[in-house]
Design a protein around this motif. Structure first.
Motif, PDB file in Angstrom:
ATOM      1  N   ASN A  66      -5.066   1.935  10.393  1.00 12.53           N
ATOM      2  CA  ASN A  66      -3.333   1.746  10.205  1.00 12.53           C
ATOM      3  C   ASN A  66      -3.041   1.183  11.386  1.00 12.53           C
ATOM      4  OD1 ASN A  66      -4.034   4.107   8.823  1.00 12.53           O
ATOM      5  ND2 ASN A  66      -3.777   5.215  11.052  1.00 12.53           N
ATOM      6  N   LEU A  79      -7.096   0.324   5.112  1.00 12.13           N
ATOM      7  CA  LEU A  79      -7.250   1.101   4.371  1.00 12.13           C
ATOM      8  C   LEU A  79      -8.097   2.162   5.033  1.00 12.13           C
ATOM      9  CD1 LEU A  79      -5.607   0.196   0.243  1.00 12.13           C
ATOM     10  CD2 LEU A  79      -4.182   1.053   2.102  1.00 12.13           C
ATOM     11  N   ARG A 118       1.243  -0.737  -7.555  1.00 11.75           N
ATOM     12  CA  ARG A 118       2.450  -0.535  -6.243  1.00 11.75           C
ATOM     13  C   ARG A 118       3.569  -1.250  -6.390  1.00 11.75           C
ATOM     14  NH1 ARG A 118      -2.586  -0.324  -3.116  1.00 11.75           N
ATOM     15  NH2 ARG A 118      -2.850   1.506  -1.705  1.00 11.75           N
ATOM     16  N   GLN A 152      -0.727   5.291   5.644  1.00 10.41           N
ATOM     17  CA  GLN A 152      -0.845   6.272   4.169  1.00 10.41           C
ATOM     18  C   GLN A 152      -0.092   7.940   4.014  1.00 10.41           C
ATOM     19  OE1 GLN A 152      -3.990   5.441   2.017  1.00 10.41           O
ATOM     20  NE2 GLN A 152      -4.891   4.474   3.411  1.00 10.41           N
ATOM     21  N   LEU A 161       3.006   3.504   1.290  1.00  7.10           N
ATOM     22  CA  LEU A 161       1.963   3.019   2.048  1.00  7.10           C
ATOM     23  C   LEU A 161       3.280   2.347   3.178  1.00  7.10           C
ATOM     24  CD1 LEU A 161      -0.323   1.872   3.441  1.00  7.10           C
ATOM     25  CD2 LEU A 161      -0.737  -0.028   1.522  1.00  7.10           C
TER      26      LEU A 161
END
Length: 198
Positions: A66, A79, A118, A152, A161
């Motif tokens: 993260n 991720l 995205r 996420q 995200l």
């Protein structure tokens, strides 16, 4: 005669309403961002591949869960233990995929273009964190989600995200284009809480 098709931003129809929100509410800026090239990168984090990626991108792969790191042209976003999202403001999508693919392919990794997967919204200002807290269950206080953090999660019912960009009040929300309009509507509706009384 063939018609030329032009790419339209997924939030083109929402731009006036989001701009009006920014003008109407002091301490809140909500802005759809320009598209960027993005590639999903898979590589063994314990092998030699990460060093090759660092040489190519000018920044190390973040290995702490993260988190994200800046590169001269974009970001590398953690991720998973062997998966990252790499963005580049200047490269074309196929160029980013090709260049990263050559780097990691030699080390058993892979890079796949996900540029169309995205779009992003920038949310900043002293009210940004509070607005997100109306529909996001993670703790966004700077002590818990400092600059360089990512997660996420969901905002409202949209999977996002989210990245903490700086000073505790600056966020980037990546969202799938098919949910971008929903997220924009949610932000506009939730921000009514902050509108000055008429």
């Amino acid at each position: 005669m063939a018609e030329t098709l032009y790419i339209t931003h997924p939030l083109e129809a929402w731009k006036p309403a989001l701009a009006a929100l920014t003008w109407a509410i002091d301490g809140l800026v909500v802005k759809p961002e320009d598209p960027v090239a993005a590639a999903n990168l898979r590589i063994d984090a314990t092998g030699p591949g990460p060093d090759a990626v660092e040489s190519a991108l000018g920044s190390a792969l973040p290995v702490e869960p993260n988190t994200w790191t800046a590169t001269p042209q974009g970001q590398i976003i953690w991720l998973g233990p062997d998966e990252w999202l790499v963005t580049d403001r200047f490269a074309r999508p196929h160029e980013l995929e090709d260049s990263l693919g050559k780097v990691v392919g030699a080390h058993g990794g892979a890079a796949v273009d996900v540029s169309a997967q995205r779009t992003s919204i920038r949310l900043s200002g002293k009210l940004a964190r509070e607005l997100l807290s109306f529909g996001c269950s993670i703790d966004l206080r700077p002590a818990a989600f400092p600059t360089g953090s990512c997660a996420q999660t969901t905002v409202g019912q949209a999977g996002v995200l989210i990245l903490a960009l700086g000073n505790g009040d600056d966020f980037r929300l990546f969202v799938r284009p098919s949910f971008a309009g929903y997220l924009a509507d949610w932000l506009i509706d939730a921000a009514e809480e902050f509108r000055p009384a008429a």
